[in-house]
Motif scaffolding. Structure first.
Motif, short mmCIF file in Angstrom:
data_model
loop_
_atom_site.label_atom_id
_atom_site.label_comp_id
_atom_site.label_asym_id
_atom_site.label_seq_id
_atom_site.Cartn_x
_atom_site.Cartn_y
_atom_site.Cartn_z
N ASP A 4 0.63 -1.22 -0.07
CA ASP A 4 0.16 -0.08 -0.07
C ASP A 4 0.91 1.34 0.19
OD1 ASP A 4 -2.28 -1.34 0.00
OD2 ASP A 4 -2.36 -1.49 2.15
N GLN A 5 1.13 1.47 -1.18
CA GLN A 5 2.16 2.91 -1.22
C GLN A 5 1.23 3.67 -2.37
OE1 GLN A 5 5.15 3.26 0.28
NE2 GLN A 5 5.01 1.35 1.29
N ARG A 6 1.37 5.08 -2.25
CA ARG A 6 0.67 6.05 -2.92
C ARG A 6 -0.87 5.59 -3.03
NH1 ARG A 6 5.45 6.20 -7.61
NH2 ARG A 6 7.25 6.52 -6.15
N MET A 7 -1.15 5.12 -4.70
CA MET A 7 -2.26 4.57 -4.68
C MET A 7 -2.37 3.31 -4.26
SD MET A 7 -2.69 5.56 -8.72
CE MET A 7 -4.29 4.92 -9.06
N ASP A 131 21.35 2.89 -4.54
CA ASP A 131 21.29 2.77 -3.03
C ASP A 131 19.73 2.92 -2.54
OD1 ASP A 131 23.99 2.31 -2.63
OD2 ASP A 131 24.40 4.55 -3.21
N LEU A 132 19.49 2.43 -1.40
CA LEU A 132 18.34 2.66 -0.88
C LEU A 132 18.39 2.44 0.73
CD1 LEU A 132 14.93 3.46 -1.04
CD2 LEU A 132 14.68 1.04 -1.13
N SER A 161 10.95 -10.63 -4.49
CA SER A 161 9.86 -11.48 -4.02
C SER A 161 9.64 -11.04 -2.54
CB SER A 161 9.77 -12.72 -4.08
OG SER A 161 10.86 -13.30 -3.38
N VAL A 162 8.74 -11.49 -1.74
CA VAL A 162 8.56 -11.33 -0.39
C VAL A 162 9.30 -12.38 0.50
CG1 VAL A 162 6.66 -9.63 -0.43
CG2 VAL A 162 6.41 -12.02 -0.33
N TYR A 163 10.52 -12.60 0.16
CA TYR A 163 11.26 -13.53 0.86
C TYR A 163 10.75 -14.98 0.71
CZ TYR A 163 13.75 -9.69 3.03
OH TYR A 163 14.35 -8.53 3.25
N ASP A 199 13.96 -4.10 -9.39
CA ASP A 199 13.91 -4.53 -8.22
C ASP A 199 13.17 -3.65 -7.17
OD1 ASP A 199 14.97 -6.19 -5.91
OD2 ASP A 199 16.96 -5.32 -5.91
N LEU A 200 12.96 -4.21 -6.25
CA LEU A 200 12.32 -3.72 -4.82
C LEU A 200 10.99 -3.07 -5.09
CD1 LEU A 200 15.37 -1.70 -3.36
CD2 LEU A 200 14.50 -4.02 -2.57
N GLU A 201 10.22 -3.87 -6.10
CA GLU A 201 8.82 -3.48 -6.44
C GLU A 201 7.86 -3.66 -5.00
OE1 GLU A 201 4.60 -4.53 -7.48
OE2 GLU A 201 6.15 -5.69 -6.29
N GLU A 202 8.25 -4.74 -4.21
CA GLU A 202 7.53 -5.14 -3.29
C GLU A 202 7.40 -4.11 -1.81
OE1 GLU A 202 5.63 -7.47 -3.29
OE2 GLU A 202 6.30 -9.10 -4.69
N ILE A 203 8.58 -3.47 -1.74
CA ILE A 203 8.38 -2.44 -0.87
C ILE A 203 8.11 -0.89 -1.24
CG2 ILE A 203 10.08 -3.90 0.72
CD1 ILE A 203 12.44 -1.96 0.03
#
Length: 347
Positions: A4-7, A131-132, A161-163, A199-203
């Motif tokens: 649940d980010q932005r929309m 970097d993030l 993925s979510v681990y 990468d890092l779509e899930e977060i």
């Protein structure tokens, strides 16, 4: 995906028949005038969109059929096993088990596998690290250059993925972009196609945000807004309960890509039944936010109704490989119509 980010966000197996069919179709395409003029305008120019849509509306089916014929089911199964830890993945001359794609080490290994897989089929690829906070992200981009049409199409999926094994979410999409790339490399493309694993779509869609900002926007600045065809994003395209149902998310922000999907479906007589919905929650959203055309293709669960969504049970045995094969064929055929258009337009 879909936090649940932005929309609400979120080696090729032998295939003699397929190869013969591709050759026959390509020969037919040459006779009918393959490699005509490029499409004009972008999704932000209504007149240009109308012209492009008119050209897409009655395509010669040869290029779409050739692309679809290049998608190999045995290769799909092999790549899925590599990306979900069901079998070891070849990486840097060794074998590595990628059991999850949430940790930095798992995502780095996946990025390496994707890069080497693109290169193994003859398409140059690179890993774009970023970097993030106190970690690192790994976008992968493979570029299939067009013959000079001056436009760019992006075909994408997310890497992380979510681990978990993440078979549907989103190893199915990663396999889709690999197989689509392998199918399109056999064609004479007019426009350039970029295959990108974010990468890092899930977060929070971070990989695609960085990529759109740093790469896509640079293409626009260098070549103009009309150079952007847009993005076809695949997220969770492997699960079906028997009806071959799928969803295309366009939100009236697809330019002419949604029409190309429909034309491709007709050209290859796809068994996939498509409905249109306004779906965000994945990496195509960053194209929309920047004003570029984009769509998402996903299965009919629309993320959350997948029984193993973000759970450890999201494994290869849950997927319908025949359905996934059809979804990839649809993606490949659509990309072919956009990047190697055969039209009735004047030369």
């Amino acid at each position: 995906a879909k936090a649940d980010q932005r929309m609400p966000v979120g080696r090729e197996a032998p295939n003699v028949f397929g190869a013969l069919l591709v050759c026959a179709l390509l020969f037919g395409a040459l006779l009918t005038g393959c490699g005509g003029p490029g499409e004009e305008g972008s999704g932000n120019d209504p007149d240009a969109v109308a012209r492009s849509a008119e050209r897409i509306a009655e395509p010669s089916p040869g290029v779409a059929q050739a692309a679809a014929a290049g998608v190999d089911e045995a290769s799909i199964r092999e790549r899925l096993d590599h990306l979900t830890g069901a079998s070891p993945a070849p990486l840097a001359g060794e074998e590595v088990v990628i059991s999850e794609r949430g940790s930095e080490s798992g995502r780095r290994a996946t990025a390496g596998y994707m890069k080497e897989s693109f290169e193994a089929i003859g398409i140059p690829a690179r890993i774009l690290e970023f970097d993030l906070d106190d970690g690192r992200g790994f976008n992968v981009e493979a570029t299939l250059e067009g013959a000079g049409g001056g436009k760019h199409l992006w075909v994408s999926a997310h890497l992380d993925s979510v681990y978990n094994a993440g078979a549907s979410d989103d190893a199915s999409g990663l396999v889709s972009i690999l197989e689509t790339a392998n199918a399109l490399r056999r064609l004479d493309l007019e426009h350039t196609v970029h295959f990108v694993a974010y990468d890092l779509e899930e977060i929070g869609l971070y990989g695609s945000s960085r990529y759109v900002r740093d790469v896509v926007s640079n293409v626009r600045e260098r070549e103009g807004e009309e150079a952007i065809i847009g993005n076809i994003n695949s997220d969770m395209v492997g699960y079906d309960e028997g009806g071959f149902e799928a969803v295309m998310g366009s939100c009236n922000k697809a330019g002419n890509i949604d029409e190309a999907v429909r034309s491709a479906r007709e050209a290859i007589d796809s068994p996939v039944n498509l409905t249109d919905d306004c779906l965000a929650r994945s990496d195509h959203q960053n194209f929309w936010d920047a004003g570029y055309p984009a769509i998402i293709l996903t299965d009919s669960t629309k993320y959350d109704d997948y029984p193993w969504y973000h759970r450890s049970g999201d494994t290869v045995d849950k997927l319908n490989i025949t359905y996934l094969h059809s979804m990839i064929q649809l993606t490949a055929a659509t990309a072919a119509l956009l990047a190697a258009p055969e039209t009735k337009a004047d030369s």
